[in-house]
Enzyme design. Structure first.
Site, short mmCIF file in Angstrom:
data_model
loop_
_atom_site.label_atom_id
_atom_site.label_comp_id
_atom_site.label_asym_id
_atom_site.label_seq_id
_atom_site.Cartn_x
_atom_site.Cartn_y
_atom_site.Cartn_z
N LYS A 1 23.13 52.15 -31.47
CA LYS A 1 24.39 52.10 -30.72
C LYS A 1 24.83 53.49 -30.25
O LYS A 1 25.21 53.68 -29.10
CB LYS A 1 25.48 51.47 -31.61
CG LYS A 1 26.88 51.49 -31.03
CD LYS A 1 27.03 50.61 -29.80
CE LYS A 1 28.45 50.70 -29.25
NZ LYS A 1 28.60 49.99 -27.98
N LYS B 1 34.98 59.66 -28.82
CA LYS B 1 34.65 59.55 -30.25
C LYS B 1 33.15 59.30 -30.44
O LYS B 1 32.50 59.93 -31.27
CB LYS B 1 35.48 58.39 -30.83
CG LYS B 1 35.24 58.04 -32.27
CD LYS B 1 34.29 56.89 -32.49
CE LYS B 1 34.70 55.59 -31.87
NZ LYS B 1 33.81 54.46 -32.16
P1 NDP Z 1 41.00 49.53 -31.62
O1 NDP Z 1 41.52 50.91 -31.73
O2 NDP Z 1 41.55 48.61 -30.59
O3 NDP Z 1 41.15 48.74 -33.04
C1 NDP Z 1 40.93 49.36 -34.27
C2 NDP Z 1 41.41 48.45 -35.39
O4 NDP Z 1 41.23 49.13 -36.62
C3 NDP Z 1 42.89 48.09 -35.32
O5 NDP Z 1 43.05 46.75 -35.73
C4 NDP Z 1 43.53 49.04 -36.33
O6 NDP Z 1 44.71 48.53 -36.90
C5 NDP Z 1 42.44 49.10 -37.36
N1 NDP Z 1 42.54 50.31 -38.17
C6 NDP Z 1 42.60 51.59 -37.72
N2 NDP Z 1 42.65 52.43 -38.76
C7 NDP Z 1 42.62 51.69 -39.88
C8 NDP Z 1 42.65 51.99 -41.25
N3 NDP Z 1 42.70 53.25 -41.68
N4 NDP Z 1 42.64 50.96 -42.12
C9 NDP Z 1 42.58 49.68 -41.68
N5 NDP Z 1 42.53 49.34 -40.39
C10 NDP Z 1 42.56 50.33 -39.50
O7 NDP Z 1 39.42 49.68 -31.45
P2 NDP Z 1 38.39 48.64 -30.77
O8 NDP Z 1 38.62 47.29 -31.33
O9 NDP Z 1 38.35 48.85 -29.30
O10 NDP Z 1 37.01 49.23 -31.32
C11 NDP Z 1 36.57 49.00 -32.64
C12 NDP Z 1 35.15 49.55 -32.76
O11 NDP Z 1 34.29 48.88 -31.83
C13 NDP Z 1 35.05 51.05 -32.43
O12 NDP Z 1 34.12 51.64 -33.29
C14 NDP Z 1 34.58 51.05 -30.98
O13 NDP Z 1 33.89 52.22 -30.63
C15 NDP Z 1 33.68 49.84 -30.97
N6 NDP Z 1 33.47 49.22 -29.66
C16 NDP Z 1 34.53 49.07 -28.80
C17 NDP Z 1 34.32 48.48 -27.56
C18 NDP Z 1 35.46 48.29 -26.58
O14 NDP Z 1 35.19 47.93 -25.41
N7 NDP Z 1 36.72 48.49 -26.97
C19 NDP Z 1 32.99 48.00 -27.14
C20 NDP Z 1 31.97 48.15 -28.16
C21 NDP Z 1 32.22 48.74 -29.37
P3 NDP Z 1 46.16 48.98 -36.34
O15 NDP Z 1 46.13 48.78 -34.86
O16 NDP Z 1 47.09 48.06 -37.06
O17 NDP Z 1 46.32 50.41 -36.73
#
Ligand code: NDP
Length: 299
Positions: free
Chosen positions: A171, A240
């Site tokens: 990835k 990131k």
């Molecule tokens: P987001 O920032 O939208 O979501 C992250 C999630 O993690 C939120 O639900 C957040 O909760 C939670 N979170 C953050 N910090 C903590 C913590 N310390 N403890 C518990 N929960 C936590 O990210 P994405 O969903 O977009 O991406 C997630 C992963 O997937 C990443 O690694 C990204 O690179 C990867 N990805 C993303 C794509 C995209 O198009 N967006 C495509 C392919 C991969 P809260 O909001 O309540 O803080």
């Protein structure tokens, strides 16, 4: 199979929704925003008070978090997964993170009798909503087969790529190349336009030539040529990913000359306020250094 799902962000929320709708009894928790957990509860999921409680309730826990630091906190932090996991349970981590954190997690969970699959995804939020993600799986092939019905609720292409950590490797390498290709387009198109070429002509000719990359199709129409930067995939997430590659390279003493520069451009574009725009805004940011607006000249 009882499923725990932690990380209901842009990707996790639609993925978890598909798991619930497929009929898996699902347990979740929340971090700073409660709304995504409540929305999942409205579909039938159970919202618990901590990651440890989710680990106690579920047989298989899925995590999809921003990156290494958050995964470390969810697994090893106070009331984290480690406090609730017991022999026979499974952790499937779908975060884009480093192979190193994945191996750290596996080393900590193996003595507890917990198996780990490393399963990052590509395809973005649209594929997450439709269950059409590509899932790159590192880990025991037999464990993958055991988990395949669960993964098939989220992905249409599930590829075994090696042991735990290799999913993250594949990835991150993809992300590194995607970022380099994107900025190559921004920089080269800026030169072409300054030399009098039309971006539409550049696109149509190079699409059939050796300079082509799929990134042209993914981010010229609808984004760079349209001057529209609605994500998509947020620039700060790509920043990131590039920096994860640079971190891994530093640890392994591998020179990443191109990627280091690309990382600086993403940092600069983020610093200029583009962090929540689509990641293609980094290519426009680079073109802007040459005074070129890719969308204006294309109309
Ligand atoms: P987001 O920032 O939208 O979501 C992250 C999630 O993690 C939120 O639900 C957040 O909760 C939670 N979170 C953050 N910090 C903590 C913590 N310390 N403890 C518990 N929960 C936590 O990210 P994405 O969903 O977009 O991406 C997630 C992963 O997937 C990443 O690694 C990204 O690179 C990867 N990805 C993303 C794509 C995209 O198009 N967006 C495509 C392919 C991969 P809260 O909001 O309540 O803080």
């Amino acid at each position: 199979m009882k499923v725990g799902f932690i990380g209901l962000g842009a990707m996790g929320a639609p993925m978890a929704e598909r798991v619930v709708k497929a009929g898996f009894q699902t347990f979740t928790t929340f971090h700073s925003r409660r709304e995504p957990a409540d929305a999942l509860a409205a579909l039938g999921a159970f919202v618990l008070g901590s990651a440890a409680e989710v680990a106690r309730a579920a047989d298989t826990v899925i995590t999809i978090l921003p990156a290494d630091a958050e995964l470390r906190e969810v697994v090893f932090g106070a009331n984290g997964l480690l406090a609730g996991l017991s022999p026979g349970k499974v952790l499937i981590d779908m975060t884009t993170a480093t192979a190193m954190i994945m191996q750290e997690v596996e080393s900590a969970l193996a003595p507890v009798g917990v198996q780990v699959l490393d399963a990052p995804v590509s395809g973005g939020t649209t594929a997450a909503a439709s269950g059409a993600l590509t899932i790159m799986v590192g880990g025991d092939p037999a464990l993958l087969e055991q988990c395949r019905p669960l993964l098939e609720t989220m992905g249409s292409r599930i590829v075994h790529v090696g042991p735990v950590g290799q999913g993250k490797v594949v990835k991150i390498i993809n992300q590194t190349m995607a970022a380099v290709h994107l900025l190559a387009i921004g920089e080269a198109f800026a030169l072409g336009i300054r030399c009098g070429a039309s971006p539409a002509t550049l696109y149509s000719v190079i699409k059939e030539s050796s300079g082509y990359s799929k990134m042209m199709d993914l981010r010229l129409p609808g984004f760079l040529l349209a001057g529209s930067f609605q994500p998509g995939f947020r620039l700060d997430l790509m920043k990131k990913d590039v920096h994860l590659a640079l971190d891994s390279a530093r640890a392994l003493r591998v020179p990443l000359l191109l990627t280091a520069t690309v990382g600086q451009v993403f940092s600069a574009a983020s610093g200029a306020g583009k962090g929540n725009a689509d990641f293609s805004a980094a290519a426009q940011y680079l073109a802007s250094l040459a005074g070129v607006d890719l969308s204006q000249v294309s109309t």
